[in-house]
Write a protein that holds these residues in place. Structure first.
Motif, PDB file in Angstrom:
ATOM      1  N   LYS A 113     -61.262   7.032  -0.830  1.00 58.77           N
ATOM      2  CA  LYS A 113     -60.584   6.816  -2.200  1.00 58.77           C
ATOM      3  C   LYS A 113     -61.375   6.046  -2.519  1.00 58.77           C
ATOM      4  O   LYS A 113     -61.765   6.469  -4.277  1.00 58.77           O
ATOM      5  N   GLN A 114     -62.651   5.464  -1.829  1.00 60.59           N
ATOM      6  CA  GLN A 114     -63.238   4.847  -3.171  1.00 60.59           C
ATOM      7  C   GLN A 114     -64.296   5.460  -3.220  1.00 60.59           C
ATOM      8  O   GLN A 114     -65.009   5.900  -4.964  1.00 60.59           O
ATOM      9  N   PHE A 115     -64.652   7.180  -2.946  1.00 62.16           N
ATOM     10  CA  PHE A 115     -65.193   8.017  -3.611  1.00 62.16           C
ATOM     11  C   PHE A 115     -64.317   8.860  -4.805  1.00 62.16           C
ATOM     12  O   PHE A 115     -65.594   8.759  -5.918  1.00 62.16           O
ATOM     13  N   PHE A 116     -63.619   8.540  -4.576  1.00 59.98           N
ATOM     14  CA  PHE A 116     -62.907   9.430  -6.052  1.00 59.98           C
ATOM     15  C   PHE A 116     -62.861   8.395  -6.313  1.00 59.98           C
ATOM     16  O   PHE A 116     -62.895   8.959  -7.916  1.00 59.98           O
ATOM     17  N   ASN A 117     -62.401   6.458  -6.982  1.00 61.52           N
ATOM     18  CA  ASN A 117     -62.706   6.098  -8.062  1.00 61.52           C
ATOM     19  C   ASN A 117     -64.084   5.527  -8.345  1.00 61.52           C
ATOM     20  O   ASN A 117     -64.299   5.896  -9.467  1.00 61.52           O
ATOM     21  N   SER A 118     -64.910   6.059  -7.859  1.00 60.26           N
ATOM     22  CA  SER A 118     -66.673   6.231  -7.706  1.00 60.26           C
ATOM     23  C   SER A 118     -66.576   7.379  -9.018  1.00 60.26           C
ATOM     24  O   SER A 118     -67.319   7.829 -10.160  1.00 60.26           O
ATOM     25  N   LEU A 119     -65.354   8.294  -8.965  1.00 62.54           N
ATOM     26  CA  LEU A 119     -65.810   9.576 -10.338  1.00 62.54           C
ATOM     27  C   LEU A 119     -64.827   9.498 -11.462  1.00 62.54           C
ATOM     28  O   LEU A 119     -64.125  10.008 -12.074  1.00 62.54           O
ATOM     29  N   GLU A 120     -64.116   7.721 -10.875  1.00 63.93           N
ATOM     30  CA  GLU A 120     -63.172   7.661 -12.397  1.00 63.93           C
ATOM     31  C   GLU A 120     -62.167   8.384 -12.121  1.00 63.93           C
ATOM     32  O   GLU A 120     -61.236   8.734 -12.989  1.00 63.93           O
ATOM     33  N   ILE A 121     -61.611   8.500 -10.967  1.00 64.47           N
ATOM     34  CA  ILE A 121     -60.329   8.861 -10.460  1.00 64.47           C
ATOM     35  C   ILE A 121     -59.194   8.590  -9.492  1.00 64.47           C
ATOM     36  O   ILE A 121     -60.128   8.043  -8.246  1.00 64.47           O
ATOM     37  N   SER A 122     -57.960   7.947 -10.094  1.00 66.94           N
ATOM     38  CA  SER A 122     -57.560   7.472  -9.419  1.00 66.94           C
ATOM     39  C   SER A 122     -55.848   8.059  -8.976  1.00 66.94           C
ATOM     40  O   SER A 122     -55.474   7.499  -8.368  1.00 66.94           O
ATOM     41  N   LYS A 123     -56.038   8.940  -9.345  1.00 63.13           N
ATOM     42  CA  LYS A 123     -54.571   9.844  -9.094  1.00 63.13           C
ATOM     43  C   LYS A 123     -54.051   9.831  -7.603  1.00 63.13           C
ATOM     44  O   LYS A 123     -52.541  10.236  -7.653  1.00 63.13           O
ATOM     45  N   TYR A 124     -55.507   9.540  -6.809  1.00 62.76           N
ATOM     46  CA  TYR A 124     -54.734   9.165  -5.432  1.00 62.76           C
ATOM     47  C   TYR A 124     -54.848   8.634  -4.309  1.00 62.76           C
ATOM     48  O   TYR A 124     -54.825   8.402  -3.192  1.00 62.76           O
ATOM     49  N   ASP A 125     -54.773   7.318  -5.107  1.00 61.34           N
ATOM     50  CA  ASP A 125     -55.200   5.865  -4.767  1.00 61.34           C
ATOM     51  C   ASP A 125     -53.645   5.839  -3.963  1.00 61.34           C
ATOM     52  O   ASP A 125     -53.987   5.614  -2.582  1.00 61.34           O
ATOM     53  N   THR A 126     -52.517   6.160  -4.552  1.00 63.79           N
ATOM     54  CA  THR A 126     -51.171   6.146  -3.459  1.00 63.79           C
ATOM     55  C   THR A 126     -51.595   6.428  -2.111  1.00 63.79           C
ATOM     56  O   THR A 126     -51.051   6.081  -1.052  1.00 63.79           O
ATOM     57  N   VAL A 127     -51.656   7.749  -2.437  1.00 61.68           N
ATOM     58  CA  VAL A 127     -51.474   9.318  -0.830  1.00 61.68           C
ATOM     59  C   VAL A 127     -52.670   8.395   0.081  1.00 61.68           C
ATOM     60  O   VAL A 127     -52.553   8.189   1.344  1.00 61.68           O
ATOM     61  N   LEU A 128     -53.468   8.407  -0.466  1.00 63.07           N
ATOM     62  CA  LEU A 128     -55.143   8.032   0.140  1.00 63.07           C
ATOM     63  C   LEU A 128     -54.472   6.917   1.032  1.00 63.07           C
ATOM     64  O   LEU A 128     -55.036   6.157   2.233  1.00 63.07           O
ATOM     65  N   TYR A 129     -54.462   5.373   0.238  1.00 58.12           N
ATOM     66  CA  TYR A 129     -53.761   4.003   0.696  1.00 58.12           C
ATOM     67  C   TYR A 129     -52.993   4.065   1.986  1.00 58.12           C
ATOM     68  O   TYR A 129     -52.876   4.171   3.189  1.00 58.12           O
ATOM     69  N   GLU A 130     -51.819   4.914   2.036  1.00 55.83           N
ATOM     70  CA  GLU A 130     -50.586   5.230   2.403  1.00 55.83           C
ATOM     71  C   GLU A 130     -51.173   6.110   4.275  1.00 55.83           C
ATOM     72  O   GLU A 130     -50.552   5.278   4.870  1.00 55.83           O
ATOM     73  N   MET A 131     -51.834   7.006   3.521  1.00 57.14           N
ATOM     74  CA  MET A 131     -52.111   7.785   4.849  1.00 57.14           C
ATOM     75  C   MET A 131     -52.751   6.979   5.512  1.00 57.14           C
ATOM     76  O   MET A 131     -53.542   7.135   6.888  1.00 57.14           O
ATOM     77  N   GLY A 132     -54.378   6.414   5.421  1.00 59.15           N
ATOM     78  CA  GLY A 132     -55.217   4.969   5.812  1.00 59.15           C
ATOM     79  C   GLY A 132     -54.149   4.252   6.146  1.00 59.15           C
ATOM     80  O   GLY A 132     -54.143   3.777   7.443  1.00 59.15           O
ATOM     81  N   MET A 133     -53.102   3.937   5.975  1.00 55.40           N
ATOM     82  CA  MET A 133     -51.672   2.437   6.192  1.00 55.40           C
ATOM     83  C   MET A 133     -51.413   3.014   7.430  1.00 55.40           C
ATOM     84  O   MET A 133     -51.257   2.237   8.235  1.00 55.40           O
ATOM     85  N   LYS A 134     -51.327   3.962   7.320  1.00 54.36           N
ATOM     86  CA  LYS A 134     -50.349   5.269   8.505  1.00 54.36           C
ATOM     87  C   LYS A 134     -51.328   5.110   9.923  1.00 54.36           C
ATOM     88  O   LYS A 134     -50.196   5.031  10.912  1.00 54.36           O
ATOM     89  N   GLU A 135     -52.398   5.298   9.429  1.00 59.72           N
ATOM     90  CA  GLU A 135     -53.285   5.186  10.749  1.00 59.72           C
ATOM     91  C   GLU A 135     -53.195   4.268  11.374  1.00 59.72           C
ATOM     92  O   GLU A 135     -53.321   3.447  12.390  1.00 59.72           O
ATOM     93  N   LYS A 136     -53.573   2.665  10.580  1.00 56.99           N
ATOM     94  CA  LYS A 136     -53.557   1.320  11.303  1.00 56.99           C
ATOM     95  C   LYS A 136     -51.918   1.267  11.638  1.00 56.99           C
ATOM     96  O   LYS A 136     -52.614   1.020  13.556  1.00 56.99           O
TER      97      LYS A 136
END
Ligand SMILES: [Fe+2]
Ligand SMILES: [Fe+2]
Length: 188
Positions: A113-136
């Motif tokens: 998510k941080q890497f995508f955001n560094s490229l100004e891409i925020s489209k995947y924020d939700t899916v990446l956040y949810e996958m990270g949380m699921k691993e948690k």
């Protein structure tokens, strides 16, 4: 559209294949535990990992990122090996090493998510956040099962994961929403 970020491309390819290793490992883990409820819970975690693999592939497809044959081979072998070993290494270790692995996986998705955001891409924020949380959630599940086990203090000392050590800074009891999650997994 191509993704001009070699580290992120590699991270996606690795995650895609590692999710398969995890799913295989949980097949062995679910097969080897006797408790019917544990069996069902671990099978659900296996399904979560297949689901992650699909979601990562969808992101890769958006940028025409190929599946790495090497990672597929490597993680296929690792997953099958772990799966088989669950039947011979006893009850504690599969729970311990699953939890330890999940602990490390959490930040993979927040880093993407941080890497995508560094490229100004925020489209995947939700899916990446949810996958990270699921691993948690997976990490917490495995830790819950062994937190009072007499072997844990020894393993925690040698493998740096347990009740007080981990590989991410997320606390599910004090969960920050997506918009306030930027400090998760930030490298110092
Ligand atoms: Fe996963
Ligand atoms: Fe997981």
């Amino acid at each position: 559209m191509t993704l001009n970020h070699p580290e992120l491309v590699d991270l996606l390819q690795k995650a895609y294949s590692a999710e398969k290793a995890a799913a295989f490992a949980y097949q062995g883990h679910a097969g080897s535990v006797k408790d019917a409820i544990h069996k069902k819970e671990i099978h659900q975690i296996e399904l979560d990992e297949w689901n992650h693999r699909d979601e990562v592939l969808q992101i890769m497809n958006d940028f025409a990122i190929p599946i790495s044959k090497w990672y597929e081979f490597r993680f296929h072998s690792i997953g099958k090996m772990i799966s088989g070993s669950c039947y011979i290494i006893g009850w504690f270790m599969p729970f311990y090493f699953a939890g330890r692995l999940e602990s490390g996986n959490v930040c993979e998705y927040f880093r993407m998510k941080q890497f995508f955001n560094s490229l100004e891409i925020s489209k995947y924020d939700t899916v990446l956040y949810e996958m990270g949380m699921k691993e948690k959630e997976h990490e917490v599940y495995f830790l819950e099962k062994i937190k009072n086990n007499r072997l844990l203090p020894f393993f925690e000392k040698f493998f740096s994961w347990g009740n007080s050590k981990g590989f991410n800074n997320i606390d599910l009891d004090k969960k920050y929403p997506l918009e306030e999650s930027n400090h998760y997994c930030k490298k110092e």
